[in-house]
Design an enzyme around this catalytic site. Structure first.
Site, PDB file in Angstrom:
ATOM      1  N   LYS A 344     -18.923  15.651  20.892  1.00  0.00           N
ATOM      2  CA  LYS A 344     -17.784  16.157  21.623  1.00  0.00           C
ATOM      3  C   LYS A 344     -18.088  16.352  23.108  1.00  0.00           C
ATOM      4  CE  LYS A 344     -16.775  18.991  17.604  1.00  0.00           C
ATOM      5  NZ  LYS A 344     -17.052  20.296  17.043  1.00  0.00           N
ATOM      6  N   ASP A 402     -31.019  12.521  27.308  1.00  0.00           N
ATOM      7  CA  ASP A 402     -32.193  13.385  27.326  1.00  0.00           C
ATOM      8  C   ASP A 402     -33.404  12.572  26.830  1.00  0.00           C
ATOM      9  OD1 ASP A 402     -33.822  15.604  27.193  1.00  0.00           O
ATOM     10  OD2 ASP A 402     -32.821  16.535  25.503  1.00  0.00           O
ATOM     11  N   VAL A 452     -28.533  22.563  30.170  1.00  0.00           N
ATOM     12  CA  VAL A 452     -27.303  22.819  30.927  1.00  0.00           C
ATOM     13  C   VAL A 452     -26.095  22.918  29.997  1.00  0.00           C
ATOM     14  CG1 VAL A 452     -28.124  21.749  33.072  1.00  0.00           C
ATOM     15  CG2 VAL A 452     -27.013  20.347  31.336  1.00  0.00           C
TER      16      VAL A 452
HETATM   17  P1  5GP Z   1     -30.936  12.606  23.340  1.00  0.00           P
HETATM   18  O1  5GP Z   1     -30.738  11.882  22.068  1.00  0.00           O
HETATM   19  O2  5GP Z   1     -30.881  11.760  24.578  1.00  0.00           O
HETATM   20  O3  5GP Z   1     -32.210  13.443  23.308  1.00  0.00           O
HETATM   21  O4  5GP Z   1     -29.845  13.725  23.375  1.00  0.00           O
HETATM   22  C1  5GP Z   1     -28.591  13.544  23.845  1.00  0.00           C
HETATM   23  C2  5GP Z   1     -27.721  14.655  23.371  1.00  0.00           C
HETATM   24  O5  5GP Z   1     -28.419  15.902  23.366  1.00  0.00           O
HETATM   25  C3  5GP Z   1     -26.581  14.847  24.320  1.00  0.00           C
HETATM   26  O6  5GP Z   1     -25.493  14.029  23.980  1.00  0.00           O
HETATM   27  C4  5GP Z   1     -26.289  16.324  24.176  1.00  0.00           C
HETATM   28  O7  5GP Z   1     -25.466  16.523  23.075  1.00  0.00           O
HETATM   29  C5  5GP Z   1     -27.630  16.934  23.861  1.00  0.00           C
HETATM   30  N1  5GP Z   1     -28.282  17.503  25.062  1.00  0.00           N
HETATM   31  C6  5GP Z   1     -29.395  17.055  25.676  1.00  0.00           C
HETATM   32  N2  5GP Z   1     -29.694  17.837  26.740  1.00  0.00           N
HETATM   33  C7  5GP Z   1     -28.766  18.788  26.803  1.00  0.00           C
HETATM   34  C8  5GP Z   1     -28.510  19.881  27.695  1.00  0.00           C
HETATM   35  O8  5GP Z   1     -29.236  20.153  28.662  1.00  0.00           O
HETATM   36  N3  5GP Z   1     -27.429  20.623  27.417  1.00  0.00           N
HETATM   37  C9  5GP Z   1     -26.603  20.388  26.365  1.00  0.00           C
HETATM   38  N4  5GP Z   1     -25.551  21.198  26.201  1.00  0.00           N
HETATM   39  N5  5GP Z   1     -26.780  19.371  25.519  1.00  0.00           N
HETATM   40  C10 5GP Z   1     -27.854  18.580  25.738  1.00  0.00           C
END
Ligand code: 5GP
Length: 473
Positions: A344, A402, A452
């Site tokens: 979302k 991330d 964040v």
């Molecule tokens: P990844 O698979 O790249 O590690 O994670 C991506 C997902 O992690 C993003 O779509 C988000 O939902 C969540 N996410 C990663 N970093 C943050 C952050 O700093 N804040 C928030 N609210 N969600 C994050």
């Protein structure tokens, strides 16, 4: 009965006893390997299991072979005697000259001459191999081939028994999850058997996270000699994980602080001595943040109290989104574009971006599970695209990238549907924490390693409606 038959019969007795014992899987398979090698008066034996993608062989049990040999590198199942995977028993008279030997240098160092390999077959499907190695050249006889093939069958049965046990255990555990609050990845249901014995529980948890995002991994497949004296290796370094799809080694340093300086030094030496190797070091802080992100302890929601600092104001966001939209409108001029978002977190960004794009666009969303859902061992599509994307220009719109694991999974999924093009636009790029280096075509802001919220981004479901992006206390 001649002497070999006698040895084989004794080995079967030993193998039957250990495979029917309560020993840990690795120990059990090491003993099976020792009995098999002993029966054929061979130097050593290795039992290997194919990874889920059936591309690499993981050594799950061994005997008589040095650590340097066992950790010589990722063993590619299609390069290293591929006929075994076709279900054949393979006898190699001369390992060093055989073109199918993937690491002849290591075999020479280990003084290995001949090899006998047999497939481990479960329900008609090859799931692994057993290999016997000798230190003098040998032509294996038909009864030796029969023997190794039967040992492979016993291993197949043993693994099936363990898998069944794991399944029952998991089933029992998932009933418990209804009442019990899960606190770590080791509480998640198990993926199919991979009898790796990890050096530290954090490594097992990390392996499960990789499994969740379907990122291929091998545990400690390669040791790198760092220094030697008189032809003897005096210092070695074995990174914890290797991710073959992205050719990256990962070292976790979640253990005692006192070990970290030594590890940093080793990683530095590795980078100097092997400049072509990519390695990432995840320290305790990185590791805890990774798990806290999915709502696991120790950074639980109750530690977050409120907004500490605004990172990007509403005006700054509007300005940046407009400029991204202008760039996208220019790049896709005259083409039909499908914007795809993952629910979302992306809703605010998607809506503002879309309103500022001046060419016609279509809109679609997907929803996928995260480890925070705490019920699945593997990532799952909860909501698929409503329309087909074949031959269409697709722009994935993300709130934040991330580790890159979510995006990597989604891009693999979407590219299999053969769009005309597939690009990525993300509002935020937390590059410092990247594990999988996915290519980003449009980036709003690169941000530091901070958690964040706001502008669609949440913490345990809250803060999404803040009109700015903020760092929590
Ligand atoms: P990844 O698979 O790249 O590690 O994670 C991506 C997902 O992690 C993003 O779509 C988000 O939902 C969540 N996410 C990663 N970093 C943050 C952050 O700093 N804040 C928030 N609210 N969600 C994050």
């Amino acid at each position: 009965m001649d002497a070999t038959e006698n040895r084989c019969s004794l080995a079967f007795k030993q193998i039957a006893r250990v495979t029917n014992s309560a020993l840990p899987v690795k120990k059990m398979l090491n003993l099976v390997a020792a009995s098999a090698a002993g029966a054929l008066q061979a130097a050593g034996c290795a039992v290997m299991l194919l990874n889920p993608q059936k591309e690499y062989l993981d050594i799950i049990g061994a005997s008589g072979l040095s650590d340097v040999y066992l950790r010589k590198g990722a063993l590619n199942a299609r390069k290293s005697y591929p006929d075994i995977l076709d279900g054949k028993i393979v006898a190699v008279d001369d390992i060093l000259t055989d073109k199918r030997t993937q690491y002849p240098g290591h075999a020479a160092q280990e003084n290995l001459k001949s090899l006998l390999g047999a497939p481990i077959v479960q329900k008609g499907e090859v799931i692994g191999e057993i290999r016997i190695y000798t230190r003098s050249k040998r032509r294996f006889k038909p009864h030796e081939k029969d023997f190794i093939s039967t040992v492979a069958d016993i291993i197949a049965l043993t693994l099936e028994k363990i898998e069944l046990y794991q399944y029952l255990n998991t089933h029992h555990q998932s009933n418990l999850t209804q009442q019990k609050k899960l606190t770590s990845f080791s509480d998640l249901p198990l993926t199919p058997i991979r009898p790796t014995s990890f050096g530290h529980p954090s490594e097992a948890e990390f392996a499960r996270l990789l499994d969740f995002y379907q990122v291929e991994w091998l545990y400690e497949p390669r040791s790198f000699p760092l220094s030697s004296q008189d032809d003897r290796i005096t210092e070695m370094f074995t990174p914890d994980f290797y991710l073959p799809e992205i050719d990256l080694y990962i070292e976790l340093t979640t253990a005692r602080q006192s070990l970290i300086t030594g590890k940093n030094h080793k990683v530095r030496m590795l980078k100097e001595l092997y400049p072509d190797i990519s390695i990432k070091l995840l320290n305790k802080g990185d590791y805890l943040k990774l798990f806290a992100k999915y709502g696991f302890i120790p950074l639980g929601e109750n530690k977050m109290t409120g907004v500490q600092r605004i990172l990007f104001s509403k005006t700054q966001l509007q300005r940046r989104v407009k400029s991204l939209a202008k760039q996208i409108s220019g790049d896709y001029q005259g083409q039909e574009l499908v914007l795809v978002g993952i629910l979302k977190g992306v809703v605010c960004f998607m809506s503002d971006l879309m309103l500022n794009i001046s060419i016609p666009v279509m809109l679609d969303f997907m929803a996928i599970s995260t480890p925070a859902d705490k019920s699945d061992a593997l990532i799952r599509i909860l909501k698929d695209l409503d329309t087909g994307i074949e031959n269409k220009h697709v722009l994935m719109v993300e709130d934040i990238v991330d580790t890159g694991m979510t995006l990597n999974y989604v891009l693999n999924y979407l590219s299999a549907r053969q769009p005309a093009s597939l690009k990525v636009c993300t509002l935020l790029d937390k590059r410092a924490r990247r594990l999988i280096d996915v290519h980003l075509d449009y980036v709003g802001y690169e941000i530091r390693d901070e958690f964040v919220v706001g502008y669609g981004l949440d913490m345990a479901g809250k803060y999404r409606n803040l009109p700015f992006i903020a760092v929590l206390e």
